[in-house]
Write a protein that holds these residues in place. Structure first.
Motif, short mmCIF file in Angstrom:
data_model
loop_
_atom_site.label_atom_id
_atom_site.label_comp_id
_atom_site.label_asym_id
_atom_site.label_seq_id
_atom_site.Cartn_x
_atom_site.Cartn_y
_atom_site.Cartn_z
N ALA A 17 0.84 -1.18 0.00
CA ALA A 17 0.00 0.00 0.00
C ALA A 17 0.88 1.24 0.00
CB ALA A 17 -0.89 0.00 1.24
N ASP A 18 0.39 2.31 -0.59
CA ASP A 18 1.18 3.54 -0.66
C ASP A 18 1.57 4.04 0.73
OD1 ASP A 18 -0.57 4.95 -3.54
OD2 ASP A 18 1.10 3.54 -3.41
N SER A 19 0.70 3.80 1.70
CA SER A 19 0.93 4.32 3.04
C SER A 19 2.11 3.66 3.74
CB SER A 19 -0.33 4.15 3.89
OG SER A 19 -0.71 2.79 3.95
N VAL A 20 2.53 2.49 3.26
CA VAL A 20 3.64 1.78 3.92
C VAL A 20 4.82 1.57 3.01
CG1 VAL A 20 1.96 0.60 5.38
CG2 VAL A 20 2.88 -0.57 3.36
N LYS A 21 4.69 1.93 1.76
CA LYS A 21 5.76 1.72 0.80
C LYS A 21 7.03 2.45 1.23
CE LYS A 21 4.06 1.37 -3.21
NZ LYS A 21 3.42 1.69 -4.52
N GLY A 22 8.14 1.74 1.21
CA GLY A 22 9.40 2.32 1.64
C GLY A 22 9.68 2.13 3.12
N ARG A 23 8.67 1.72 3.87
CA ARG A 23 8.86 1.51 5.31
C ARG A 23 8.68 0.04 5.71
NH1 ARG A 23 5.38 3.70 8.83
NH2 ARG A 23 3.61 3.72 7.38
N PHE A 24 7.78 -0.65 5.04
CA PHE A 24 7.48 -2.04 5.37
C PHE A 24 8.07 -2.96 4.30
CE2 PHE A 24 3.29 -1.40 7.95
CZ PHE A 24 3.93 -0.46 8.74
N ILE A 25 8.51 -4.14 4.73
CA ILE A 25 9.07 -5.12 3.81
C ILE A 25 8.49 -6.49 4.12
CG2 ILE A 25 11.17 -6.25 2.98
CD1 ILE A 25 12.71 -3.74 3.92
N ILE A 26 8.01 -7.16 3.09
CA ILE A 26 7.49 -8.52 3.23
C ILE A 26 8.54 -9.50 2.71
CG2 ILE A 26 5.73 -10.15 2.47
CD1 ILE A 26 3.80 -7.82 2.28
N SER A 27 8.75 -10.55 3.47
CA SER A 27 9.67 -11.59 3.04
C SER A 27 9.10 -12.95 3.43
CB SER A 27 11.06 -11.39 3.66
OG SER A 27 10.98 -11.44 5.08
N ARG A 28 9.74 -14.00 2.97
CA ARG A 28 9.22 -15.33 3.27
C ARG A 28 10.35 -16.31 3.51
NH1 ARG A 28 7.07 -16.78 -2.87
NH2 ARG A 28 9.11 -16.72 -3.86
N ASP A 29 10.01 -17.33 4.27
CA ASP A 29 10.94 -18.42 4.56
C ASP A 29 10.24 -19.71 4.15
OD1 ASP A 29 12.34 -20.55 5.75
OD2 ASP A 29 13.13 -19.22 7.31
N TYR A 30 10.67 -20.30 3.05
CA TYR A 30 10.03 -21.51 2.57
C TYR A 30 10.13 -22.64 3.57
CZ TYR A 30 9.07 -19.95 -2.19
OH TYR A 30 8.57 -19.30 -3.29
#
Length: 121
Positions: free
Chosen positions: A61-74
């Motif tokens: 979302a624009d409101s969190v872009k640049g501040r939040f990061i999504i990652s995953r661990d298979y």
């Protein structure tokens, strides 16, 4: 039966960071896209971000872009939401979801119970 369990919420001062986790059971990681949503008191639930099931492409979302990061661990079948530079307006219950499709338009069919994030000013 797919189960999603969020953890990592808490109280943090503005400018601080938190990392939320969403552990899944009952399905293989690559079958569903995973999304993060939040809902503040008196407000509608809103999309925060998502990661696709195969390529790992992320959406924010624009409101969190640049501040939040999504990652995953298979290996752990877990998705993370790293939240930096938190603001009081980020205060909400955060929910993890699993579904088919990509990004905010995916059909999310499984939901976690939510974890509370409170950002003090």
């Amino acid at each position: 039966q797919v189960q999603l369990v969020e953890s990592g919420g808490g109280l943090v001062q503005a400018g601080g960071s938190l990392r939320l986790s969403c552990a899944a059971s009952g399905h293989t990681f690559g079958y569903y896209a995973r999304g993060w949503f939040r809902q503040a008191p008196g407000k509608e639930r809103e999309f925060v971000g998502a990661i696709t099931r195969s390529s790992g492409r992320t959406f924010y979302a624009d409101s969190v872009k640049g501040r939040f990061i999504i990652s995953r661990d298979y290996a752990e079948n877990t998705v993370y939401l790293q939240m930096n530079s938190l603001k009081p307006e980020d205060t909400a219950a955060y929910y993890c979801a699993a579904g088919l499709g990509e990004g905010p338009t995916a059909t999310y069919v499984y939901w976690g119970q939510g974890t509370q994030v409170t950002v003090s000013s």
